[in-house]
Enzyme design. Structure first.
Site, mmCIF file in Angstrom:
data_model
loop_
_atom_site.group_PDB
_atom_site.id
_atom_site.type_symbol
_atom_site.label_atom_id
_atom_site.label_comp_id
_atom_site.label_asym_id
_atom_site.label_seq_id
_atom_site.Cartn_x
_atom_site.Cartn_y
_atom_site.Cartn_z
ATOM 1 N N LYS A 1 0.829 -1.209 0.000
ATOM 2 C CA LYS A 1 0.000 0.000 0.000
ATOM 3 C C LYS A 1 0.860 1.253 0.000
ATOM 4 O O LYS A 1 0.653 2.177 -0.798
ATOM 5 C CB LYS A 1 -0.929 -0.039 1.212
ATOM 6 C CG LYS A 1 -1.906 1.119 1.319
ATOM 7 C CD LYS A 1 -1.446 2.256 2.205
ATOM 8 C CE LYS A 1 -1.343 1.904 3.662
ATOM 9 N NZ LYS A 1 -1.061 3.107 4.509
ATOM 10 N N ASN A 2 1.825 1.326 0.909
ATOM 11 C CA ASN A 2 2.642 2.536 1.033
ATOM 12 C C ASN A 2 3.428 2.830 -0.235
ATOM 13 O O ASN A 2 3.652 3.996 -0.590
ATOM 14 C CB ASN A 2 3.586 2.421 2.224
ATOM 15 C CG ASN A 2 2.863 2.519 3.551
ATOM 16 O OD1 ASN A 2 1.728 2.986 3.619
ATOM 17 N ND2 ASN A 2 3.505 2.072 4.617
ATOM 18 N N ARG B 1 -2.961 10.996 4.758
ATOM 19 C CA ARG B 1 -1.790 11.863 4.751
ATOM 20 C C ARG B 1 -0.981 11.739 3.466
ATOM 21 O O ARG B 1 -0.332 12.689 3.044
ATOM 22 C CB ARG B 1 -0.890 11.540 5.949
ATOM 23 C CG ARG B 1 -1.540 11.788 7.305
ATOM 24 C CD ARG B 1 -0.516 11.738 8.411
ATOM 25 N NE ARG B 1 0.482 12.779 8.284
ATOM 26 C CZ ARG B 1 0.341 14.019 8.729
ATOM 27 N NH1 ARG B 1 -0.778 14.380 9.320
ATOM 28 N NH2 ARG B 1 1.302 14.904 8.579
ATOM 29 N N CYS C 1 -4.356 9.069 10.006
ATOM 30 C CA CYS C 1 -4.516 8.445 11.308
ATOM 31 C C CYS C 1 -4.590 9.502 12.410
ATOM 32 O O CYS C 1 -3.909 10.525 12.367
ATOM 33 C CB CYS C 1 -3.354 7.494 11.608
ATOM 34 S SG CYS C 1 -3.434 5.954 10.673
ATOM 35 N N ARG D 1 2.475 14.812 12.949
ATOM 36 C CA ARG D 1 3.320 14.279 11.886
ATOM 37 C C ARG D 1 3.550 15.421 10.902
ATOM 38 O O ARG D 1 2.917 15.508 9.859
ATOM 39 C CB ARG D 1 2.642 13.075 11.223
ATOM 40 C CG ARG D 1 2.303 11.973 12.214
ATOM 41 C CD ARG D 1 1.428 10.895 11.611
ATOM 42 N NE ARG D 1 2.152 10.051 10.689
ATOM 43 C CZ ARG D 1 1.586 9.070 9.990
ATOM 44 N NH1 ARG D 1 0.308 8.844 10.104
ATOM 45 N NH2 ARG D 1 2.304 8.340 9.159
ATOM 46 N N PRO D 2 4.436 16.329 11.228
ATOM 47 C CA PRO D 2 4.561 17.565 10.464
ATOM 48 C C PRO D 2 5.062 17.329 9.051
ATOM 49 O O PRO D 2 5.798 16.382 8.779
ATOM 50 C CB PRO D 2 5.573 18.376 11.279
ATOM 51 C CG PRO D 2 6.365 17.363 12.026
ATOM 52 C CD PRO D 2 5.399 16.254 12.339
ATOM 53 N N LEU E 1 9.223 19.170 6.473
ATOM 54 C CA LEU E 1 10.325 18.692 5.639
ATOM 55 C C LEU E 1 9.958 18.758 4.159
ATOM 56 O O LEU E 1 10.795 19.100 3.310
ATOM 57 C CB LEU E 1 10.712 17.265 6.030
ATOM 58 C CG LEU E 1 11.272 17.069 7.438
ATOM 59 C CD1 LEU E 1 11.526 15.595 7.703
ATOM 60 C CD2 LEU E 1 12.564 17.865 7.628
ATOM 61 N N ASP F 1 5.684 0.764 11.674
ATOM 62 C CA ASP F 1 4.385 0.206 11.312
ATOM 63 C C ASP F 1 4.190 -1.223 11.817
ATOM 64 O O ASP F 1 3.106 -1.789 11.670
ATOM 65 C CB ASP F 1 4.196 0.232 9.794
ATOM 66 C CG ASP F 1 3.758 1.594 9.289
ATOM 67 O OD1 ASP F 1 3.483 2.481 10.123
ATOM 68 O OD2 ASP F 1 3.691 1.781 8.059
ATOM 69 N N ARG G 1 -8.041 0.387 5.456
ATOM 70 C CA ARG G 1 -7.214 1.358 4.745
ATOM 71 C C ARG G 1 -5.960 0.708 4.182
ATOM 72 O O ARG G 1 -5.447 1.139 3.137
ATOM 73 C CB ARG G 1 -6.799 2.497 5.668
ATOM 74 C CG ARG G 1 -7.902 3.479 6.026
ATOM 75 C CD ARG G 1 -7.340 4.610 6.859
ATOM 76 N NE ARG G 1 -6.152 5.160 6.228
ATOM 77 C CZ ARG G 1 -5.030 5.474 6.864
ATOM 78 N NH1 ARG G 1 -4.929 5.295 8.165
ATOM 79 N NH2 ARG G 1 -3.998 5.969 6.207
#
Length: 421
Positions: free
Chosen positions: A22-23, A92, A116, A121-122, A125, A305, A397
């Site tokens: 998925k990722n 995200r 999530c 989770r900025p 970057l 994960d 998901r």
């Protein structure tokens, strides 16, 4: 709203094939925006996050066809450069469209992302990388507004290695004028495959699979095809399901090197692992569960994960283990729910201190995020009695019909629709 009903205590047996990652697919899909034409991504999993990305790309003008795990993306008619909140709030990974839109079309308006419901989770970057490449960026009314007549090559250094930021920077740099150097880049398999996909499109990238990527920008890219890798988190989850139930199973998984950190920890816990080309056999039938500490790290370390699943596994160990998450310090929403099943876990800063218990007992528990959901399913498989796992839409998901795979191995797990909760 669906839930799982699990009758625990069943041994698992058999063979199951791991789905596509998925990722990985979620970063490959926006990369198609960098060219004009028809792109193919095979071995794409049928999970909700993929459908969310398809809807977002459709909003931008991308036509798609998705069947039999083969995804076709036609980027010939991009009509919109805005990724709205209604789409982006669900995931995200939607922020991945920022780099390609900015590089290809010189403009992008992307809602600040959702996903999530745990922890900060900025995306600073991502934004700093775009600025280095020459973009003008403002944040206004919950949106990232980015513009550039054409991006230019730059030196980009990430203080923290980030898969998402590396992917976005890489996709932006391939069409920038001049040479870019991305240092402390992520070396996760998802980024390696993205590099291969971009190279097949005509990008000029050196340093594949290393922490330093050098990119010579080109004027145009052409459509291409790529085969997605297998999902290493699903593989780790299935192997841990066998370990926690003291079972023997085989999984078909294409890239064993990608999960060596998980395999090493499983072997340290006392289970037997046999590697045979694309087949991994795990045998936990005759083993007790030894307590094994884990500290998450960027690849090739133990993945964040898999932290929740490992925590569930260690609840039945013969001692005390410490699970520390160095990536996301507050990713422990599964702990109170595991304790409802009879686990003995305490949180200390960014660590879970897990004291092994003799047994878990079924109860009603609630999912809070994707990987937390998986940990509750694993615990339910091993628990005595019946476990109900609520809000499994989180699980959908990222796992393709995980209950069917577990049921094929002998688990007693049923999906039930219960609108009353």
């Amino acid at each position: 709203m669906d839930k799982f009903i699990i009758k625990g205590g069943k041994k698992l047996e058999g063979k199951v094939t791991v789905s596509g990652a998925k990722n990985s697919a979620l970063v490959l899909m926006p990369a198609a925006l960098l060219n004009t034409g028809i792109n193919h991504i095979s071995n794409t999993p049928e999970v909700n996050d993929i459908y969310t990305m398809i809807k977002l790309l459709k909003h931008l003008g991308v036509n798609s066809d998705f069947s039999e795990h083969n995804l076709i993306l036609d980027t010939s008619n991009i009509t919109n450069l805005i990724a709205p909140y209604d789409h982006v709030k669900k995931m995200r990974a939607s922020v991945y469209v920022l780099g390609p839109l900015l590089a290809r079309y010189g403009s992008a308006k992307v809602s600040l992302p959702g996903g999530c419901a745990w922890g900060p989770r900025p995306i600073n970057l991502h934004l700093e990388a775009m600025k280095k490449l020459g973009a003008e960026i403002v944040l206004e009314e919950g949106y990232i507004i980015a513009k550039s007549s054409r991006l230019h090559g730059a030196k980009i250094h990430f203080d923290v290695s980030s898969v998402g930021a590396t992917g976005n920077a890489l996709m932006a740099a391939v069409l920038a004028k001049g040479t870019s150097v991305i240092s402390n880049a992520s070396i996760e398999p998802e980024i390696v495959l993205l590099t291969d996909f971009l190279t097949a499109m005509g990008a000029k990238i050196r340093g594949r699979g290393t922490t330093t990527l050098e990119v010579d920008g080109v004027d145009d890219l052409v459509p291409s095809s790529v085969k997605n890798i297998s999902d290493r988190i699903e593989a780790g989850t299935l192997l841990t399901a066998a370990a926690i139930t003291r079972s023997k199973i085989e999984i078909v998984y294409g890239e064993i090197d990608n999960i060596e950190s998980e395999l090493f920890k499983l072997e340290s816990s006392g289970v037997k692992i046999l590697r045979n080309n694309e087949i991994i056999e795990i045998d936990a039938r005759d083993s007790s569960i030894k307590n094994v500490d884990v500290t998450t790290a960027v690849f090739p370390g133990f993945p964040t994960d898999m932290q929740a699943q490992w925590t569930a596994f260690m609840t039945l160990s013969d001692g005390t283990s410490t699970i520390t998450d160095t990536i996301y310090h507050d990713r422990f929403s599964h702990v109170p729910e595991l304790n409802r099943l009879g686990a003995n876990i305490e949180i200390l800063n960014n660590s879970a201190i897990v004291k092994g218990v003799k047994e878990l007992k079924g109860a009603k528990v609630m999912s809070t995020d994707l990987r937390a959901s998986a940990s509750l399913v694993l615990a339910g498989l091993a628990a005595h009695g019946i476990t109900e796992v609520l809000r499994i839409y989180h699980l959908d998901r990222g796992y393709q019909r995980i209950e069917e795979k577990l049921r094929s191995l002998g688990a007693d797990i049923e999906r039930v629709n219960t609108p009353e909760y």
